[in-house]
Design an enzyme around this catalytic site. Structure first.
Site, PDB file in Angstrom:
ATOM      1  N   ASP A  27      -8.658 -31.862  -6.773  1.00  0.00           N
ATOM      2  CA  ASP A  27      -9.169 -31.564  -5.688  1.00  0.00           C
ATOM      3  C   ASP A  27      -8.399 -31.866  -4.434  1.00  0.00           C
ATOM      4  O   ASP A  27      -7.746 -32.838  -4.118  1.00  0.00           O
ATOM      5  CB  ASP A  27     -10.483 -32.304  -5.383  1.00  0.00           C
ATOM      6  CG  ASP A  27     -11.358 -31.833  -3.858  1.00  0.00           C
ATOM      7  OD1 ASP A  27     -10.718 -30.925  -3.245  1.00  0.00           O
ATOM      8  OD2 ASP A  27     -11.894 -32.981  -3.414  1.00  0.00           O
ATOM      9  N   ASN A  29      -8.597 -30.759  -1.144  1.00  0.00           N
ATOM     10  CA  ASN A  29      -9.283 -30.961   0.426  1.00  0.00           C
ATOM     11  C   ASN A  29     -10.517 -31.757   0.499  1.00  0.00           C
ATOM     12  O   ASN A  29     -11.182 -31.670   1.392  1.00  0.00           O
ATOM     13  CB  ASN A  29      -9.379 -29.427   0.924  1.00  0.00           C
ATOM     14  CG  ASN A  29     -10.618 -28.832  -0.210  1.00  0.00           C
ATOM     15  OD1 ASN A  29     -10.902 -29.306  -1.165  1.00  0.00           O
ATOM     16  ND2 ASN A  29     -10.981 -27.451   0.455  1.00  0.00           N
ATOM     17  N   ASP A  31     -13.426 -31.897  -0.579  1.00  0.00           N
ATOM     18  CA  ASP A  31     -14.805 -31.418  -0.798  1.00  0.00           C
ATOM     19  C   ASP A  31     -15.227 -31.724  -2.148  1.00  0.00           C
ATOM     20  O   ASP A  31     -16.373 -31.398  -2.398  1.00  0.00           O
ATOM     21  CB  ASP A  31     -14.649 -29.840  -0.822  1.00  0.00           C
ATOM     22  CG  ASP A  31     -14.063 -29.010  -1.565  1.00  0.00           C
ATOM     23  OD1 ASP A  31     -13.693 -29.584  -2.644  1.00  0.00           O
ATOM     24  OD2 ASP A  31     -14.329 -27.901  -1.615  1.00  0.00           O
ATOM     25  N   ASP A  35      -9.597 -27.409  -7.044  1.00  0.00           N
ATOM     26  CA  ASP A  35      -9.086 -25.979  -6.536  1.00  0.00           C
ATOM     27  C   ASP A  35      -7.796 -25.628  -6.999  1.00  0.00           C
ATOM     28  O   ASP A  35      -7.015 -26.534  -7.672  1.00  0.00           O
ATOM     29  CB  ASP A  35      -9.335 -26.019  -5.150  1.00  0.00           C
ATOM     30  CG  ASP A  35      -8.857 -27.743  -4.440  1.00  0.00           C
ATOM     31  OD1 ASP A  35      -7.543 -27.664  -4.874  1.00  0.00           O
ATOM     32  OD2 ASP A  35      -9.219 -28.218  -3.654  1.00  0.00           O
ATOM     33  N   ASP A 104      -8.878 -16.477 -17.889  1.00  0.00           N
ATOM     34  CA  ASP A 104     -10.165 -16.396 -18.745  1.00  0.00           C
ATOM     35  C   ASP A 104     -10.835 -14.898 -18.332  1.00  0.00           C
ATOM     36  O   ASP A 104     -11.298 -14.763 -17.200  1.00  0.00           O
ATOM     37  CB  ASP A 104     -11.203 -17.483 -18.232  1.00  0.00           C
ATOM     38  CG  ASP A 104     -12.059 -17.902 -19.669  1.00  0.00           C
ATOM     39  OD1 ASP A 104     -12.524 -17.057 -20.345  1.00  0.00           O
ATOM     40  OD2 ASP A 104     -11.921 -19.097 -19.931  1.00  0.00           O
ATOM     41  N   ASP A 206     -13.616 -14.717 -23.524  1.00  0.00           N
ATOM     42  CA  ASP A 206     -14.702 -15.265 -23.498  1.00  0.00           C
ATOM     43  C   ASP A 206     -15.786 -14.479 -24.460  1.00  0.00           C
ATOM     44  O   ASP A 206     -16.036 -13.331 -24.385  1.00  0.00           O
ATOM     45  CB  ASP A 206     -15.660 -15.528 -22.194  1.00  0.00           C
ATOM     46  CG  ASP A 206     -16.603 -16.397 -22.109  1.00  0.00           C
ATOM     47  OD1 ASP A 206     -16.428 -17.665 -22.588  1.00  0.00           O
ATOM     48  OD2 ASP A 206     -17.830 -16.073 -22.015  1.00  0.00           O
ATOM     49  N   ASP A 340     -16.278 -27.107 -23.825  1.00  0.00           N
ATOM     50  CA  ASP A 340     -17.594 -26.893 -24.212  1.00  0.00           C
ATOM     51  C   ASP A 340     -17.721 -27.963 -25.211  1.00  0.00           C
ATOM     52  O   ASP A 340     -18.872 -27.706 -25.721  1.00  0.00           O
ATOM     53  CB  ASP A 340     -17.714 -25.581 -24.897  1.00  0.00           C
ATOM     54  CG  ASP A 340     -17.759 -24.280 -23.849  1.00  0.00           C
ATOM     55  OD1 ASP A 340     -18.104 -24.673 -22.802  1.00  0.00           O
ATOM     56  OD2 ASP A 340     -17.267 -23.253 -24.618  1.00  0.00           O
TER      57      ASP A 340
HETATM   58  O1  TEU Z   1     -18.622 -20.259 -24.755  1.00  0.00           O
HETATM   59  C1  TEU Z   1     -19.662 -19.603 -25.792  1.00  0.00           C
HETATM   60  C2  TEU Z   1     -19.913 -20.526 -26.998  1.00  0.00           C
HETATM   61  O2  TEU Z   1     -20.287 -20.068 -27.918  1.00  0.00           O
HETATM   62  C3  TEU Z   1     -20.047 -22.044 -26.772  1.00  0.00           C
HETATM   63  O3  TEU Z   1     -19.288 -22.662 -26.997  1.00  0.00           O
HETATM   64  C4  TEU Z   1     -21.152 -22.178 -26.066  1.00  0.00           C
HETATM   65  O4  TEU Z   1     -20.841 -22.685 -24.715  1.00  0.00           O
HETATM   66  C5  TEU Z   1     -22.041 -23.002 -26.703  1.00  0.00           C
HETATM   67  O5  TEU Z   1     -23.440 -22.823 -26.263  1.00  0.00           O
HETATM   68  C6  TEU Z   1     -21.561 -24.663 -26.734  1.00  0.00           C
HETATM   69  O6  TEU Z   1     -22.511 -25.344 -27.017  1.00  0.00           O
HETATM   70  C7  TEU Z   1     -18.325 -19.493 -23.878  1.00  0.00           C
HETATM   71  C8  TEU Z   1     -17.717 -20.335 -23.058  1.00  0.00           C
HETATM   72  O7  TEU Z   1     -16.725 -21.011 -23.195  1.00  0.00           O
HETATM   73  C9  TEU Z   1     -18.931 -21.230 -22.251  1.00  0.00           C
HETATM   74  O8  TEU Z   1     -18.152 -22.269 -21.125  1.00  0.00           O
HETATM   75  C10 TEU Z   1     -19.777 -20.311 -21.529  1.00  0.00           C
HETATM   76  O9  TEU Z   1     -20.857 -21.115 -21.176  1.00  0.00           O
HETATM   77  C11 TEU Z   1     -20.189 -19.280 -22.725  1.00  0.00           C
HETATM   78  O10 TEU Z   1     -19.111 -18.720 -23.125  1.00  0.00           O
HETATM   79  C12 TEU Z   1     -20.941 -18.211 -21.755  1.00  0.00           C
HETATM   80  O11 TEU Z   1     -20.021 -17.437 -20.931  1.00  0.00           O
HETATM   81 CA    CA Z   2     -11.592 -28.853  -3.362  1.00  0.00          CA
END
Ligand code: TEU
Ligand code: CA
Length: 570
Positions: A27, A29, A31, A35, A104, A206, A340
């Site tokens: 971070d 700034n 907040d 960023d 992403d 994704d 995740d």
């Molecule tokens: O993740 C998709 C996914 O299948 C997982 O890893 C999911 O987050 C699972 O529920 C974890 O327990 C991708 C992204 O990496 C994740 O951060 C997003 O929430 C999801 O897609 C939706 O865009």
């Molecule tokens: Ca910030």
């Protein structure tokens, strides 16, 4: 084959990717939110580590229902993260250091606040209506099918203005796009070109294997009578998936030098081969999830929350299948960690007395395999899971929804639900990056959006860079080895001792050079005996997480707790 281009420059096969989760990285700034200027200020840190590519989790405009994985404007930067000028400065800073940037790409769904959805939901004849997936809402409001969304509840959300439901595989603020509509695909290709024209070097895509939905959206198999059912299996290998990806390749990717990795829950070996095939596929590599699912009880409706210990033999079988299957035809991505997943050192190592040893062991195991390794921010410090005592300290929508369902609807004991969260919550990976021992780990001068792990006083980058034996320096050396040793990139994988439940050992062979990796996955000493068919005269130790005597032969040795060695045998 007509569409066969020469294998892209081997450089991406030698690359190591570093994932940044911008909200939690740095971070600038005060907040409390990480960023883009914060990232720019840390580029020398990445350069020193030696990584070649950054994968940046989403930085686009978003209402942050799912921390940026719900996008309301694909061509704007999230206000909290900075401006487009900040982005350009960051990208130039990366390129000046020889680091490439993967964005992403989140295009299975948008935010419900995206203008397309705002239009689409107004009426059935709105030109954007068909950008999303709808079903009539009958008088009795019965659901179109039995699918459960990833973040709890039904995948169907009512839209009163049209008397319909819309489909959302994740949160109700993440409506799924209708890829059957050619206009949707052209919109996606256009926004990809927008970023590629700016100079970004590729995409992490994704849940890209969920974009093609099966005709009719039939019910999912019933594994828990009287409940909604897990639904990913219904959409992760849709009938038009490869067609859509090949179209994207022909229309966009082939016109640029790109690096691509598709996130692919439930990907099968067949899908991995099809999608990453150098000639007929579409992407450089996939994130498959087989190994991430090995510590959950299969077929249990609670999914990842149905905890079970990892059996090392399962990990061996799974990793080895993928290593063998993609040999020479495709390419693996290698990961234990991302935003995740819980922290690997807490999950499959030891985050107590053997934290440093086990973090290095897991790194050795992963970086010795064939494929492109991914390092998730903080992994290179051996950052651990966090154990917040109160649910109020968690931020992740998946975690919060699961807690509410379990405690309020199913009346489970809060302490038991929290115990599962301590093991598996995505927030384990999302606590702020630990830069130094000062307040909030040096992540912010303000109040962080999520609390820093209290162990930042010991586990932090400043400490790690000062300590030649740290996890950080070990990662730096592993990353450097990849550039020096063709066998690490090209060598053919073979598993040793598949039945051994404690030690994971494998070789990689290139010509008459053999790379040997031996990893003790336990906090106890283990005896290791090399199978006699691995013949050699000289051993050269490349890297190890303990001091190894020159006289100590890998033909037969005692491995200390979480000991790992990587050697070349000649
Ligand atoms: O993740 C998709 C996914 O299948 C997982 O890893 C999911 O987050 C699972 O529920 C974890 O327990 C991708 C992204 O990496 C994740 O951060 C997003 O929430 C999801 O897609 C939706 O865009
Ligand atoms: Ca910030």
């Amino acid at each position: 084959m007509a569409d066969a281009r020469p294998m892209p420059a081997a450089d991406w096969k030698q690359s190591v990717v570093y994932q940044i989760y911008p909200r939690s990285f740095c971070d600038s700034n005060g907040d409390g939110v990480g960023d883009l200027p914060g990232i720019t200020s840390r580029l020398d840190y990445l350069k020193a580590l030696g990584v070649d590519v950054v994968w940046l989790s989403p930085v686009y405009r978003s209402p942050n229902d799912d921390n940026g994985y719900d996008i309301s404007d694909y061509r704007a930067i999230m206000d909290e993260f900075g401006t487009m000028a900040d982005f350009d400065t960051m990208l130039a800073g990366m390129h000046a250091r020889g680091i490439r940037l993967m964005m992403d790409l989140v295009v299975n769904h948008t935010s419900d606040e995206h203008p397309w959805f705002q239009q689409a939901r107004q009426s059935r004849d709105n030109p954007y209506h068909d950008y999303y997936i709808w079903r009539d809402m009958p008088a009795d409001s019965s659901l179109p099918n039995n699918w459960e969304a990833a973040f709890s509840g039904s995948v169907w959300e009512p839209n009163p203005a049209t008397g319909e439901y819309y489909l959302h595989m994740f949160s109700k603020k993440q409506p799924d796009l209708n890829w059957e509509n050619p206009k949707v695909r052209q919109e996606v290709y256009a926004l990809m070109r927008f970023w590629l024209d700016k100079g970004v070097d590729g995409f992490r895509m994704d849940v890209i294997n969920m974009i093609s939905k099966p005709a009719g959206l039939p019910d999912a198999p019933v594994i828990r009578a009287g409940h909604l059912q897990p639904s990913f299996g219904m959409v992760t290998n849709g009938p038009r998936l490869l067609e859509f990806l090949r179209e994207m390749k022909a229309q966009v990717l082939d016109h640029y030098e790109t690096l691509t990795v598709g996130e692919a829950p439930l990907a099968t070996i067949q899908q991995g081969q099809d999608i990453t095939n150098v000639y007929t596929g579409a992407l450089n590599m996939l994130f498959q999830f087989e190994h991430m699912d090995l510590d959950a009880i299969p077929g249990d409706g609670r999914g990842k929350w149905a905890l079970k210990p990892l059996a090392l033999t399962d990990l061996k079988a799974s990793m080895s299948r993928w290593q063998d299957a993609l040999w020479q035809t495709g390419w693996n991505s290698l990961y234990l960690s991302n935003h995740d997943q819980p922290r690997p050192v807490s999950r499959w190592g030891d985050d107590g007395v053997y934290r440093v040893a086990s973090a290095k062991m897991l790194a050795t195991f992963l970086h010795g395999l064939q494929g492109t390794p991914y390092v998730y921010q903080g992994e290179e410090l051996g950052m651990t899971n966090v154990r917040f005592a109160r649910i109020e300290d968690y931020r992740d929508i998946e975690t919060l929804n699961m807690y509410r369902e379990a405690v309020q609807d199913r009346h489970e004991a809060p302490a038991e639900v929290l115990a599962r969260i301590h093991v598996k919550s995505r927030d384990n990976a999302r606590t702020p990056m630990q830069w130094d021992a000062t307040a909030h780990g040096g992540f912010t001068t303000g109040t962080p959006w999520m609390q820093t792990n209290p162990n930042h006083t010991e586990v932090n980058a400043a400490q790690a860079r000062d300590d030649a034996d740290s996890v950080w320096h070990y990662y730096r050396r592993l990353i450097a080895l990849r550039k020096q040793l063709p066998v690490l990139v090209e060598g053919r994988y073979a598993l040793l001792q598949p039945e051994d439940p404690n030690v994971y050992a494998y070789i990689r062979t290139l010509g008459d050079e053999v790379l040997l990796v031996v990893c003790n996955f336990t906090p106890r000493e283990q005896v290791f005996v090399l199978p006699p068919n691995v013949a050699f005269e000289q051993q050269q130790l490349l890297i190890a997480n303990y001091v190894v005597n020159a006289a100590d032969s890998v033909r037969a040795c005692t491995l200390r707790p979480f000991e790992a060695r990587m050697l070349v045998l000649r």
